[in-house]
Design an enzyme around this catalytic site. Sequence first.
Site, PDB file in Angstrom:
ATOM      1  CE1 TYR A 227      -4.210   1.298  -0.317  1.00  0.00           C
ATOM      2  CE2 TYR A 227      -3.655   2.638   1.589  1.00  0.00           C
ATOM      3  CZ  TYR A 227      -4.492   2.350   0.537  1.00  0.00           C
ATOM      4  OH  TYR A 227      -5.613   3.115   0.331  1.00  0.00           O
TER       5      TYR A 227
ATOM      6  CE  LYS B 203      -7.125   6.102   0.872  1.00  0.00           C
ATOM      7  NZ  LYS B 203      -8.121   6.974   0.206  1.00  0.00           N
TER       8      LYS B 203
HETATM    9  P1  NAD Z   1     -12.504   4.073  -8.161  1.00  0.00           P
HETATM   10  O1  NAD Z   1     -11.376   3.887  -9.107  1.00  0.00           O
HETATM   11  O2  NAD Z   1     -13.837   3.633  -8.596  1.00  0.00           O
HETATM   12  O3  NAD Z   1     -12.594   5.585  -7.679  1.00  0.00           O
HETATM   13  C1  NAD Z   1     -11.489   6.446  -7.603  1.00  0.00           C
HETATM   14  C2  NAD Z   1     -11.934   7.771  -8.195  1.00  0.00           C
HETATM   15  O4  NAD Z   1     -10.922   8.777  -8.039  1.00  0.00           O
HETATM   16  C3  NAD Z   1     -12.244   7.675  -9.696  1.00  0.00           C
HETATM   17  O5  NAD Z   1     -13.571   8.079  -9.936  1.00  0.00           O
HETATM   18  C4  NAD Z   1     -11.266   8.638 -10.303  1.00  0.00           C
HETATM   19  O6  NAD Z   1     -11.784   9.305 -11.450  1.00  0.00           O
HETATM   20  C5  NAD Z   1     -11.077   9.619  -9.152  1.00  0.00           C
HETATM   21  N1  NAD Z   1      -9.939  10.493  -9.369  1.00  0.00           N
HETATM   22  C6  NAD Z   1      -8.635  10.165  -9.583  1.00  0.00           C
HETATM   23  N2  NAD Z   1      -7.908  11.266  -9.838  1.00  0.00           N
HETATM   24  C7  NAD Z   1      -8.770  12.314  -9.786  1.00  0.00           C
HETATM   25  C8  NAD Z   1      -8.630  13.721  -9.981  1.00  0.00           C
HETATM   26  N3  NAD Z   1      -7.459  14.289 -10.305  1.00  0.00           N
HETATM   27  N4  NAD Z   1      -9.723  14.512  -9.839  1.00  0.00           N
HETATM   28  C9  NAD Z   1     -10.922  13.975  -9.521  1.00  0.00           C
HETATM   29  N5  NAD Z   1     -11.120  12.642  -9.343  1.00  0.00           N
HETATM   30  C10 NAD Z   1     -10.051  11.834  -9.474  1.00  0.00           C
HETATM   31  O7  NAD Z   1     -12.049   3.279  -6.844  1.00  0.00           O
HETATM   32  P2  NAD Z   1     -12.653   3.223  -5.356  1.00  0.00           P
HETATM   33  O8  NAD Z   1     -12.043   2.039  -4.753  1.00  0.00           O
HETATM   34  O9  NAD Z   1     -14.119   3.356  -5.388  1.00  0.00           O
HETATM   35  O10 NAD Z   1     -11.990   4.501  -4.670  1.00  0.00           O
HETATM   36  C11 NAD Z   1     -12.731   5.489  -3.962  1.00  0.00           C
HETATM   37  C12 NAD Z   1     -12.050   5.810  -2.632  1.00  0.00           C
HETATM   38  O11 NAD Z   1     -12.171   4.687  -1.763  1.00  0.00           O
HETATM   39  C13 NAD Z   1     -10.552   6.095  -2.740  1.00  0.00           C
HETATM   40  O12 NAD Z   1     -10.231   7.141  -1.839  1.00  0.00           O
HETATM   41  C14 NAD Z   1      -9.933   4.806  -2.250  1.00  0.00           C
HETATM   42  O13 NAD Z   1      -8.630   4.978  -1.739  1.00  0.00           O
HETATM   43  C15 NAD Z   1     -10.915   4.461  -1.164  1.00  0.00           C
HETATM   44  N6  NAD Z   1     -10.839   3.096  -0.663  1.00  0.00           N
HETATM   45  C16 NAD Z   1     -10.947   2.040  -1.528  1.00  0.00           C
HETATM   46  C17 NAD Z   1     -10.881   0.742  -1.040  1.00  0.00           C
HETATM   47  C18 NAD Z   1     -10.978  -0.437  -1.976  1.00  0.00           C
HETATM   48  O14 NAD Z   1     -10.574  -1.525  -1.610  1.00  0.00           O
HETATM   49  N7  NAD Z   1     -11.506  -0.268  -3.171  1.00  0.00           N
HETATM   50  C19 NAD Z   1     -10.703   0.515   0.339  1.00  0.00           C
HETATM   51  C20 NAD Z   1     -10.613   1.606   1.202  1.00  0.00           C
HETATM   52  C21 NAD Z   1     -10.675   2.891   0.683  1.00  0.00           C
END
Ligand code: NAD
Length: 258
Positions: free
Chosen positions: A158, A165
Amino acid sequence: YQLSLEDRTFVVMGVANKRSIAWGISQSLANAGARLIFTYAGERLEKNVRQLVETLDRDDHLVLPCDITNDDEIANTFNQIKDEVGTIHGLAHCIAFANKDELEGEYLNTTRDGFLLAQNISAYSLTAVAKEARPLMSEGGSIITLTYLGGEKVVKNYNVMGVAKASLDASVKYLANDLGKDGIRVNAISAGPIRTLAAKGIGGFNDVLKEIEEKSPLRKTTTQEEVGDTALFLVSDLARGITGEILHVDGGYNILSL
Ligand code: NAD
């Protein structure tokens, strides 16, 4: 006090496709009666987002571009939101990014550019949008973001995202303290691993899912719906006493010492 979000408007940032956590949140909020404003990054995603939004019951949701690395674009987006709806009651920030080649191997190899990129998109962006959202939240409200255990503990691969984070988690607390006097709550949901576009970039992701299934207290992986429903609770009046909190929605995995 109730869970209903009738007559309330929320901004959801970060829907990329139907697997996005932001989309899970959107569905829970929409089912509770909220009007939603979606923001997406880059023209490439617009069609995806519009198609998804069409599947929701109401037809007054808005879809606007917002690249979170650009202060002018953030200001423009929120000006447009102000013109269209006036007041908003909350915001879901579901955005993160780091270079794929820095999400494996040793954290030690993180470059300066890679470090700053991850911090910029994944951590600073919450502060940037909170600043623009505040004047529109004249009735108070709730800001939520998405974080991960890798910001609190070392999680293999990570790396630079874990450090981002940690910075996001600290931002939640400082923002909660700044905005509490305006009746605005700021919280993070620490989601267990979910197979999304962003998660695909993390080395060994399938192994992590398997481990959660085997070892988490609930013996199952986290779903988009579970995170969505927790988001609904956090933005609703039922959570009116909660701010600056990192709420784990991970089947209890974080309590284990492995
Ligand atoms: P995802 O890829 O669907 O979403 C990530 C989003 O970030 C995308 O819509 C992307 O367009 C956007 N993004 C990236 N660069 C950008 C920019 N410059 N301006 C605006 N938007 C931008 O994936 P996800 O897993 O749904 O991620 C959403 C959040 O959840 C993130 O913060 C991720 O770290 C967090 N998260 C995910 C998980 C997991 O396992 N999927 C676990 C814990 C936390």
